[in-house]
Design a protein around this motif. Structure first.
Motif, short mmCIF file in Angstrom:
data_model
loop_
_atom_site.label_atom_id
_atom_site.label_comp_id
_atom_site.label_asym_id
_atom_site.label_seq_id
_atom_site.Cartn_x
_atom_site.Cartn_y
_atom_site.Cartn_z
N SER A 308 0.86 -1.21 0.04
CA SER A 308 0.18 -0.18 -0.08
C SER A 308 0.78 1.16 -0.02
N TYR A 309 0.17 2.36 -0.08
CA TYR A 309 0.87 3.63 -0.34
C TYR A 309 0.16 4.72 0.40
N ARG A 310 0.45 5.72 0.94
CA ARG A 310 -0.20 6.99 1.35
C ARG A 310 -1.05 7.61 0.47
N SER A 311 -2.16 8.28 0.92
CA SER A 311 -3.01 8.98 0.36
C SER A 311 -2.62 10.46 0.10
N GLY A 312 -3.33 11.11 -0.91
CA GLY A 312 -2.96 12.60 -0.89
C GLY A 312 -1.97 12.90 -1.99
N ARG A 313 -1.38 12.16 -2.53
CA ARG A 313 -0.23 12.27 -3.70
C ARG A 313 -0.66 11.89 -5.01
N TRP A 314 -1.76 11.72 -5.41
CA TRP A 314 -2.32 11.08 -6.69
C TRP A 314 -1.86 12.22 -7.72
N ASP A 315 -1.97 13.46 -7.62
CA ASP A 315 -1.50 14.47 -8.54
C ASP A 315 -0.24 14.37 -9.05
N GLU A 316 0.73 14.20 -8.03
CA GLU A 316 2.18 14.19 -8.12
C GLU A 316 2.50 13.04 -8.84
N LEU A 317 2.16 11.74 -8.41
CA LEU A 317 1.90 10.58 -9.14
C LEU A 317 1.89 10.39 -10.29
N ARG A 318 0.52 10.98 -10.70
CA ARG A 318 0.05 10.85 -12.00
C ARG A 318 1.05 11.56 -13.16
N ALA A 319 1.62 12.79 -12.68
CA ALA A 319 2.29 13.68 -13.46
C ALA A 319 3.85 12.87 -13.44
N ALA A 320 4.03 12.31 -12.77
CA ALA A 320 5.35 11.38 -12.80
C ALA A 320 5.06 10.23 -13.65
N MET A 321 4.07 9.49 -13.61
CA MET A 321 3.66 8.40 -14.52
C MET A 321 3.63 8.99 -16.18
N ALA A 322 3.24 10.04 -16.39
CA ALA A 322 3.18 10.55 -17.68
C ALA A 322 4.56 10.80 -18.28
N ARG A 323 5.78 10.58 -17.61
CA ARG A 323 7.19 10.65 -17.88
C ARG A 323 7.48 9.28 -18.29
N ASP A 324 6.59 8.23 -18.06
CA ASP A 324 7.14 6.82 -18.09
C ASP A 324 7.71 6.59 -19.71
N LYS A 325 8.91 6.09 -19.65
CA LYS A 325 9.39 5.42 -21.00
C LYS A 325 8.60 4.78 -21.85
N LYS A 326 7.60 4.16 -21.33
CA LYS A 326 6.50 3.42 -22.06
C LYS A 326 5.46 4.27 -22.76
N SER A 327 5.27 5.56 -22.24
CA SER A 327 4.19 6.25 -22.84
C SER A 327 4.74 6.91 -24.18
N ARG A 328 3.60 7.18 -24.88
CA ARG A 328 3.75 7.54 -26.41
C ARG A 328 2.86 8.96 -26.46
N GLY A 329 3.58 9.87 -26.48
CA GLY A 329 3.10 11.35 -26.54
C GLY A 329 2.28 11.37 -25.24
N SER A 330 0.96 11.68 -25.22
CA SER A 330 0.18 11.83 -23.91
C SER A 330 -0.29 10.67 -23.57
N THR A 331 -0.20 9.55 -24.32
CA THR A 331 -0.97 8.26 -23.95
C THR A 331 -0.39 7.47 -23.18
N LEU A 332 -0.78 7.17 -21.90
CA LEU A 332 -0.02 6.39 -20.83
C LEU A 332 -0.41 4.92 -21.17
#
Length: 363
Positions: A308-332
């Motif tokens: 599990s992980y702590r709550s209240g950090r979704w916006d930061e986590l989602r922004a970080a996920m957008a930078r993932d190498k598997k993403s293509r453009g804005s597509t997660l």
């Protein structure tokens, strides 16, 4: 006197194939990479001075000229500043394309040493001696090398397969328990994506799986199976064009945690939470049943990994996920399961589904 643990060798096929040797006494195989007057940069993490000295002795006996350099611990080693300092040392010592880089330590050091080898004179040979469970089953296999930047982990790197990987299980015994257990996340990941026998072994005796001193043969078996999974995938997809992405199961969310937490989380701990997260995503997308979702939590928690992980950090986590190498453009794009040992890719999942999965792991 403890009997030596039987060695296992896993072959990683490809244009520059190599072997991963796991077992007692494999350090002696380093002699195969020594030759008269060959310069060898031996890069090691703090606390591995003795092993670095033993490696240097093996190389010296073969006529090589080792240069031993310590680097900062863990992710602090994977910085541009450390990289530049090693380049300077190679230049000062007159390293040529015929010379060698040896990395001794956990995954961060083997990543760094591999990138030093990949980038010096456009590529010199390397041999890695992983001294952590995470290092041998993940970072040391597949030829992915790199360093971190302020914007993310492993954003600068290269594919540069080593000439060999050597791992003696006795090197793992000095690991802090939490670090060893963290490495089990990558082993368990291989069970979910390709080899369910790994899950059975861990579930049958989670205490032994979590203790490198309890059952050395079991440790070698788990390592060899995890390495075989990665070797098979790497051989089929050397440059991470498609299939190799399955090795990133749980990693999109894991890398987001690491970035948000400023790399203070252990990688395996983040991967464990990341696997539970994508299992929640897959369950909500109708790809896996509740039993497989529950199995993620059960097997990971049984060896002491976080789920599990702590709550209240979704916006930061989602922004970080957008930078993932598997993403293509804005597509997660997420690696998920559509059944046990049946990974697939989920493209552009809905934002509501992603946030619901996050809520499910923040209890």
């Amino acid at each position: 006197m403890t009997a030596p643990v039987a060695s296992r060798t896993v072959r990683v096929d490809g244009p520059q194939g190599y072997a991963v040797h796991v077992g007692s006494g494999v350090l002696a195989l380093l002699a195969e990479h020594a030759r008269p007057e060959r310069r060898v940069l031996v890069v090691h993490q703090p606390g591995r001075e003795a092993l670095a000295g033993e490696a240097a002795s093996v190389l010296t006996a073969g006529g090589a000229r080792p240069v031993v350099v310590a680097v900062p611990d863990a992710e602090l080693a994977k910085s541009a500043e450390v990289l530049v300092s090693l380049w300077s040392r190679l230049g000062q010592e007159g390293f040529t394309r015929d010379d060698l880089v040896v990395g001794i330590g956990g995954g961060a050091v083997t990543d760094l040493a591999g990138f030093v080898a990949a980038s010096w004179l456009r590529g010199v040979e390397s041999v890695v001696l992983p001294t952590s469970l995470l290092g041998v089953v993940d970072a040391a296999v597949g030829g992915k090398t790199g360093i971190n930047t302020a914007e993310g982990k492993n954003l600068v790197g290269a594919f540069h397969p080593p000439r060999a990987v050597l791992c003696d299980p006795t090197w793992l015994r000095s690991m802090p328990e939490a670090d060893y257990v963290s490495g089990l996340a990558e082993v368990i990941k291989c069970g979910f994506i390709a080899d369910p026998e790994i899950l059975r072994i861990v579930e049958e005796d989670p205490a032994a799986a979590a203790d490198p001193l309890a059952a050395p043969e079991l440790v070698v078996e788990l390592i060899a199976r995890a390495v075989q999974v990665k070797a098979d995938v790497v051989a089929a997809d050397l440059k991470e064009a498609s299939l190799r992405e399955i090795l990133n199961y749980g990693h999109t969310f894991a890398h987001a945690i690491e970035l948000v937490e400023d790399y203070t989380w252990r990688h395996g701990d983040a991967v464990a939470v990341g696997m539970v997260y994508v299992a929640e995503v897959a369950h909500r997308a109708g790809l896996i049943d509740g039993a497989l979702l529950a199995r993620h939590r059960a097997v990971l928690s049984a060896v002491g990994l976080p789920i599990s992980y702590r709550s209240g950090r979704w916006d930061e986590l989602r922004a970080a996920m957008a930078r993932d190498k598997k993403s293509r453009g804005s597509t997660l794009r997420l690696v998920v399961l559509q059944g046990l040992a049946s990974p697939t890719r989920l493209e552009a999942p809905s934002e509501s589904l992603l946030e619901e999965a996050y809520a499910a792991i923040t209890g």
